[in-house]
Design a protein around this motif. Structure first.
Motif, PDB file in Angstrom:
ATOM      1  N   THR A 518       0.567  -1.663  -0.355  1.00  0.00           N
ATOM      2  CA  THR A 518      -0.565   0.024  -0.182  1.00  0.00           C
ATOM      3  C   THR A 518       0.803   1.087   0.523  1.00  0.00           C
ATOM      4  OG1 THR A 518      -1.928  -1.222   0.711  1.00  0.00           O
ATOM      5  CG2 THR A 518      -1.789   1.204   1.329  1.00  0.00           C
ATOM      6  N   LEU A 519       0.482   2.098  -0.961  1.00  0.00           N
ATOM      7  CA  LEU A 519       0.898   3.718  -0.974  1.00  0.00           C
ATOM      8  C   LEU A 519      -0.042   4.725  -0.360  1.00  0.00           C
ATOM      9  CD1 LEU A 519       2.680   6.274  -1.473  1.00  0.00           C
ATOM     10  CD2 LEU A 519       0.974   5.955  -3.792  1.00  0.00           C
ATOM     11  N   VAL A 520       0.224   5.099   1.110  1.00  0.00           N
ATOM     12  CA  VAL A 520      -0.417   6.230   1.410  1.00  0.00           C
ATOM     13  C   VAL A 520      -0.353   7.536   1.379  1.00  0.00           C
ATOM     14  CG1 VAL A 520      -1.778   6.887   4.096  1.00  0.00           C
ATOM     15  CG2 VAL A 520      -1.313   4.894   3.403  1.00  0.00           C
ATOM     16  N   VAL A 521      -1.397   8.339   0.114  1.00  0.00           N
ATOM     17  CA  VAL A 521      -1.050   9.707  -0.315  1.00  0.00           C
ATOM     18  C   VAL A 521      -2.520  10.786   0.899  1.00  0.00           C
ATOM     19  CG1 VAL A 521      -1.860  11.448  -2.190  1.00  0.00           C
ATOM     20  CG2 VAL A 521      -0.826   9.495  -2.514  1.00  0.00           C
ATOM     21  N   LEU A 522      -1.094  11.148   1.616  1.00  0.00           N
ATOM     22  CA  LEU A 522      -2.281  11.969   2.506  1.00  0.00           C
ATOM     23  C   LEU A 522      -2.594  13.829   2.306  1.00  0.00           C
ATOM     24  CD1 LEU A 522      -3.124  12.654   5.630  1.00  0.00           C
ATOM     25  CD2 LEU A 522      -1.047  13.669   6.094  1.00  0.00           C
ATOM     26  N   ILE A 523      -3.479  13.622   2.126  1.00  0.00           N
ATOM     27  CA  ILE A 523      -4.315  15.047   1.429  1.00  0.00           C
ATOM     28  C   ILE A 523      -4.205  15.980   2.867  1.00  0.00           C
ATOM     29  CG2 ILE A 523      -5.901  16.724  -0.460  1.00  0.00           C
ATOM     30  CD1 ILE A 523      -4.222  14.586  -1.364  1.00  0.00           C
ATOM     31  N   SER A 524      -3.819  16.739   3.313  1.00  0.00           N
ATOM     32  CA  SER A 524      -4.088  17.788   4.525  1.00  0.00           C
ATOM     33  C   SER A 524      -3.464  18.900   4.297  1.00  0.00           C
ATOM     34  CB  SER A 524      -3.466  17.376   6.219  1.00  0.00           C
ATOM     35  OG  SER A 524      -1.643  17.606   5.585  1.00  0.00           O
ATOM     36  N   GLY A 525      -3.603  20.274   5.034  1.00  0.00           N
ATOM     37  CA  GLY A 525      -3.384  21.618   5.565  1.00  0.00           C
ATOM     38  C   GLY A 525      -1.988  22.010   5.730  1.00  0.00           C
ATOM     39  N   LEU A 546      -2.211  20.290   0.185  1.00  0.00           N
ATOM     40  CA  LEU A 546      -3.652  20.515  -0.803  1.00  0.00           C
ATOM     41  C   LEU A 546      -3.385  20.979  -2.185  1.00  0.00           C
ATOM     42  CD1 LEU A 546      -5.726  22.779   2.435  1.00  0.00           C
ATOM     43  CD2 LEU A 546      -5.744  20.201   1.472  1.00  0.00           C
ATOM     44  N   PRO A 547      -3.702  19.866  -2.857  1.00  0.00           N
ATOM     45  CA  PRO A 547      -3.157  20.150  -3.986  1.00  0.00           C
ATOM     46  C   PRO A 547      -3.279  20.869  -4.961  1.00  0.00           C
ATOM     47  CG  PRO A 547      -3.417  17.453  -3.977  1.00  0.00           C
ATOM     48  CD  PRO A 547      -4.154  18.262  -3.328  1.00  0.00           C
ATOM     49  N   GLY A 548      -4.959  20.989  -4.774  1.00  0.00           N
ATOM     50  CA  GLY A 548      -5.858  22.120  -6.087  1.00  0.00           C
ATOM     51  C   GLY A 548      -6.310  21.305  -7.479  1.00  0.00           C
ATOM     52  N   SER A 549      -6.261  21.506  -8.381  1.00  0.00           N
ATOM     53  CA  SER A 549      -6.913  21.518  -9.513  1.00  0.00           C
ATOM     54  C   SER A 549      -6.587  20.191 -10.291  1.00  0.00           C
ATOM     55  CB  SER A 549      -7.955  22.157 -10.080  1.00  0.00           C
ATOM     56  OG  SER A 549      -6.529  23.189 -10.794  1.00  0.00           O
ATOM     57  N   GLU A 550      -5.315  20.630 -10.228  1.00  0.00           N
ATOM     58  CA  GLU A 550      -4.886  19.012 -11.315  1.00  0.00           C
ATOM     59  C   GLU A 550      -3.812  18.272 -10.219  1.00  0.00           C
ATOM     60  OE1 GLU A 550      -4.653  20.330 -14.062  1.00  0.00           O
ATOM     61  OE2 GLU A 550      -6.359  22.027 -13.220  1.00  0.00           O
ATOM     62  N   GLY A 551      -4.587  17.053  -9.773  1.00  0.00           N
ATOM     63  CA  GLY A 551      -4.617  15.697  -9.760  1.00  0.00           C
ATOM     64  C   GLY A 551      -3.086  14.829 -11.143  1.00  0.00           C
ATOM     65  N   GLY A 552      -3.193  15.379 -11.336  1.00  0.00           N
ATOM     66  CA  GLY A 552      -2.313  14.301 -12.223  1.00  0.00           C
ATOM     67  C   GLY A 552      -0.451  14.548 -11.875  1.00  0.00           C
ATOM     68  N   GLY A 553      -0.171  16.336 -11.478  1.00  0.00           N
ATOM     69  CA  GLY A 553       0.390  16.261 -10.701  1.00  0.00           C
ATOM     70  C   GLY A 553       1.284  15.236  -9.627  1.00  0.00           C
ATOM     71  N   ILE A 554      -0.100  14.737  -9.007  1.00  0.00           N
ATOM     72  CA  ILE A 554       0.346  13.567  -7.943  1.00  0.00           C
ATOM     73  C   ILE A 554       0.540  11.887  -8.650  1.00  0.00           C
ATOM     74  CG2 ILE A 554      -0.462  11.757  -6.371  1.00  0.00           C
ATOM     75  CD1 ILE A 554      -1.945  14.199  -5.557  1.00  0.00           C
ATOM     76  N   THR A 555       0.005  11.781  -9.809  1.00  0.00           N
ATOM     77  CA  THR A 555       0.894  10.330 -10.603  1.00  0.00           C
ATOM     78  C   THR A 555       1.264  10.531 -11.311  1.00  0.00           C
ATOM     79  OG1 THR A 555      -1.265  11.511 -12.313  1.00  0.00           O
ATOM     80  CG2 THR A 555      -1.930   9.518 -10.429  1.00  0.00           C
ATOM     81  N   ASP A 556       2.166  12.135 -11.484  1.00  0.00           N
ATOM     82  CA  ASP A 556       3.264  12.211 -12.736  1.00  0.00           C
ATOM     83  C   ASP A 556       4.401  11.652 -11.658  1.00  0.00           C
ATOM     84  OD1 ASP A 556       2.597  13.519 -14.666  1.00  0.00           O
ATOM     85  OD2 ASP A 556       3.064  15.279 -14.094  1.00  0.00           O
ATOM     86  N   VAL A 557       4.655  11.665 -10.399  1.00  0.00           N
ATOM     87  CA  VAL A 557       5.386  11.565  -9.563  1.00  0.00           C
ATOM     88  C   VAL A 557       5.587  10.258  -9.258  1.00  0.00           C
ATOM     89  CG1 VAL A 557       7.228  12.076  -7.698  1.00  0.00           C
ATOM     90  CG2 VAL A 557       6.020  13.656  -8.832  1.00  0.00           C
TER      91      VAL A 557
END
Length: 607
Positions: A518-525, A546-557
């Motif tokens: 498992t990979l955990v991605v935490l969305i938080s301020g 809190l990455p905003g509107s462009e979730g593709g930046g997460i999958t890029d990495v």
């Protein structure tokens, strides 16, 4: 008959100010010191009272999901009313565009400041300011209540995500966003003089002056207890940089310093900010801040107005009770309790900003900018910011066997967690509404969308927010991605003394990670409590802020097209009872220190 001097763009700014002030009545001057909410701003009110500024509070727009064109039409109607006033002084329309033009449907939404701090890329942050300015101006708006340059010393604070870092030096570097928003003053430009470059730039606002990130126990609007020397060194230093870059306005903080509310601190607003630091723009109050000046005046609003204006507040964000405010302000001037010199100083500062912003020459919206709103170039910049903000805190249970990057051609992927397909959660507070909300609140790419765009044609992606034990036991998953985190919040509603992962996040992680890699991605301020037994079970952990509107930046990495670059802009504590804690303290014992960030190549990057 020739135009008056103040209407001559070739005349020196100070000459124009002097000429216009000489023509103004008391009522017109006081109107300029008034900022009202669009919901109470009628054409007659704006024209007859010579209102200086209008704002949209969070979520207050023409109608739900209004586009930039709809906003521009609304703002232009208000502006035309102002231009019909006796002297034709344009209004300055303001909005909280704190991570892009976040109130407007379809605008590009950038990571909140804490994520930008993780990038440590001041050039990128300046570019984000430029993009934000273009998208704000496309909606007809001239004034952005940004940036927040607070130095957050306690993640329990509900505005932690509005701060770039707990480190003053890092916050100072990120003030490059001011030049992005306003443009870069020429070298020969007068020192500390307000500056706005052109019609694609906006009036910026450094906030909240001063010490709002240092309150006791991280309480929003609380009390910062410190010596003046520490206040200046830790919390005031970023304002030095903002002022030197020509920032036009400074917003006073709701908070207090050693028991005195900032809105009534003559020492800090006038003697320090205006006189010692040489700030020549105007000081604006926060929304309804004068109503909060209750002690020792109780319900005596007039005393609150007296205290704030005489302390150095130039424009009051009323935003609704403008009739009472103007009635009390008029009385105070007529009785001499507020000297006319203080009024003239405030109005001079307000007019100075309007002149340097070019409002007298170009008061109406530029519809040609609308095509840039949410365009691919702007979204690509936001996507880059997401990539660079991600902080890798764990990569493999065995340091010699990294878990990331993930395989794009895996047979079957489990995606879990409410945050995996929720654009509103991804953006956080100050998005679409003041407090933010769940769902497809604007245009953008969720993490689920991005994963589907990234993986191979033969890869099956199963999205189940909270998979059952049966699902986990009976399906052959290559790996799981669990996306959890905080739900949107703002200001006092975000104050949190526990900082645990909401929505049963730990239980969800445990149930999945005990069965599937498992990979955990935490969305938080902000950092949240990572339970040791749960953290041990997972194979990789990414702080995505809190990455905003462009979730593709997460999958890029996470799928290996780009390396992790982000480093913690704040300390990741072990237990809440350690707070507040900062690097350099004698008992500094974090789970991860500020500056920590792994590479997939297993190179520790510390600073």
């Amino acid at each position: 008959m020739s135009n008056p001097i103040y209407k001559d763009p070739a005349a020196p700014t100070e000459t124009r100010i002097k000429d216009l002030i000489s023509r103004m009545t008391l009522d017109e001057k006081l109107g300029q010191m008034t900022q009202i909410e669009r919901s109470v701003a009628t054409s007659s009110v704006v024209k007859e009272l010579c209102i200086g500024s209008i704002l949209s509070c969070g979520g207050s727009g023409p109608f739900e999901n209004a586009t930039s064109a709809d906003w521009a039409d609304m703002v232009d109607l208000f502006q035309k009313s102002a231009l019909e006033s006796r002297l034709g002084i344009p209004v300055l329309y303001g909005i909280d565009g704190v991570h892009g033009n976040n109130n407007v449907f379809g605008a590009t939404i950038f990571p909140h400041n804490v994520g930008l701090g993780a990038t440590r890329d001041h050039d990128l942050v300046r570019t984000i300011g430029e993009v934000t300015a273009i998208e704000v101006r496309a909606s007809g708006i001239h004034y952005d209540f940004a940036p927040c340059v607070a130095v957050c010393k306690d993640p329990r604070w509900g505005r932690c995500y509005e701060s770039f870092s707990e480190d003053t030096d890092l916050v100072r570097k990120m003030t490059s966003i001011v030049k992005g928003l306003q443009g870069d003053p020429p070298e020969e430009y007068p020192k500390n003089y307000p500056f706005v470059a052109g019609r694609t730039n906006v009036v910026a606002c450094a906030k909240h002056f001063v010490g709002d990130g240092g309150t006791e126990n991280g309480v929003n609007e609380g009390n910062t207890v410190s010596s003046y020397e520490d206040l200046e060194r830790i919390h005031m230093a970023p304002y030095f940089d903002c002022i030197s870059q020509g920032v036009c306005t400074v917003m006073a903080s709701y908070s207090s310093w050693n028991g005195t509310k900032l809105h009534e601190s003559h020492y800090l607003l006038t003697q320090v900010l205006k006189e010692k630091l040489g700030f020549k723009g105007f000081v604006i109050s926060d929304s309804e801040a004068l109503d909060r000046l209750s002690h020792p005046y109780g319900s005596n609003y007039r005393k609150c107005v007296l205290s704030a204006i005489n302390s150095g507040v130039d424009m009051v964000m009323v935003p609704l009770r403008y009739e009472l405010y103007l009635e009390d302000l008029t009385h105070l001037v007529e009785t001499g309790e507020i000297p006319m010199s203080r009024i003239d100083d405030a109005v001079e500062r307000i007019l100075r900003v309007k002149f340097v912003a070019g409002l007298f020459e170009h008061p109406l919206s530029d519809k040609s900018l609308i095509d840039f709103v949410g365009c691919k170039l702007h979204r690509d910049i936001a996507r880059e910011a997401v990539r660079k903000s991600l902080v890798l805190l764990k990569n493999g249970k065995d340091p010699k066997k990294p878990f990331l990057p993930l395989d794009k051609c895996a047979k079957r992927i489990l995606l879990a967690g409410a945050h995996a397909d929720d654009l509103g959660y991804q953006c956080g507070g100050w998005t679409a509404t003041w407090e933010g909300k769940s769902g497809r609140i604007t245009k953008g790419t969720t993490i689920l969308d991005a994963i589907k765009e990234t993986v191979g044609d033969k890869t099956e992606v199963i999205y189940d927010q909270n998979p059952s034990s049966e699902t986990l036991a009976n399906q052959d998953f290559s790996f799981a991605i669990v996306v959890i985190g905080e739900t949107p919040y703002v200001e006092t509603m975000g104050d949190n003394s526990e900082l645990t992962i909401p929505l049963n996040g730990n239980e969800l992680i445990s149930s999945i990670a005990s069965r599937i890699p498992t990979l955990v991605v935490l969305i938080s301020g902000r950092p949240l409590v990572l339970e040791p037994d749960v953290f041990e079970k997972i194979d990789a952990f990414v702080a995505a802020w809190l990455p905003g509107s462009e979730g593709g930046g997460i999958t890029d990495v996470i799928f290996g097209d780009y390396e992790f670059e982000g480093r913690l802009p704040v300390t990741w504590f072990k237990r809440v009872k350690q707070l507040p804690m900062s690097a350099g303290e004698k008992n500094y014992d974090p789970l991860f220190p500020i500056g920590f960030g792994l590479k997939m190549k297993l190179v520790h990057n510390m600073s």
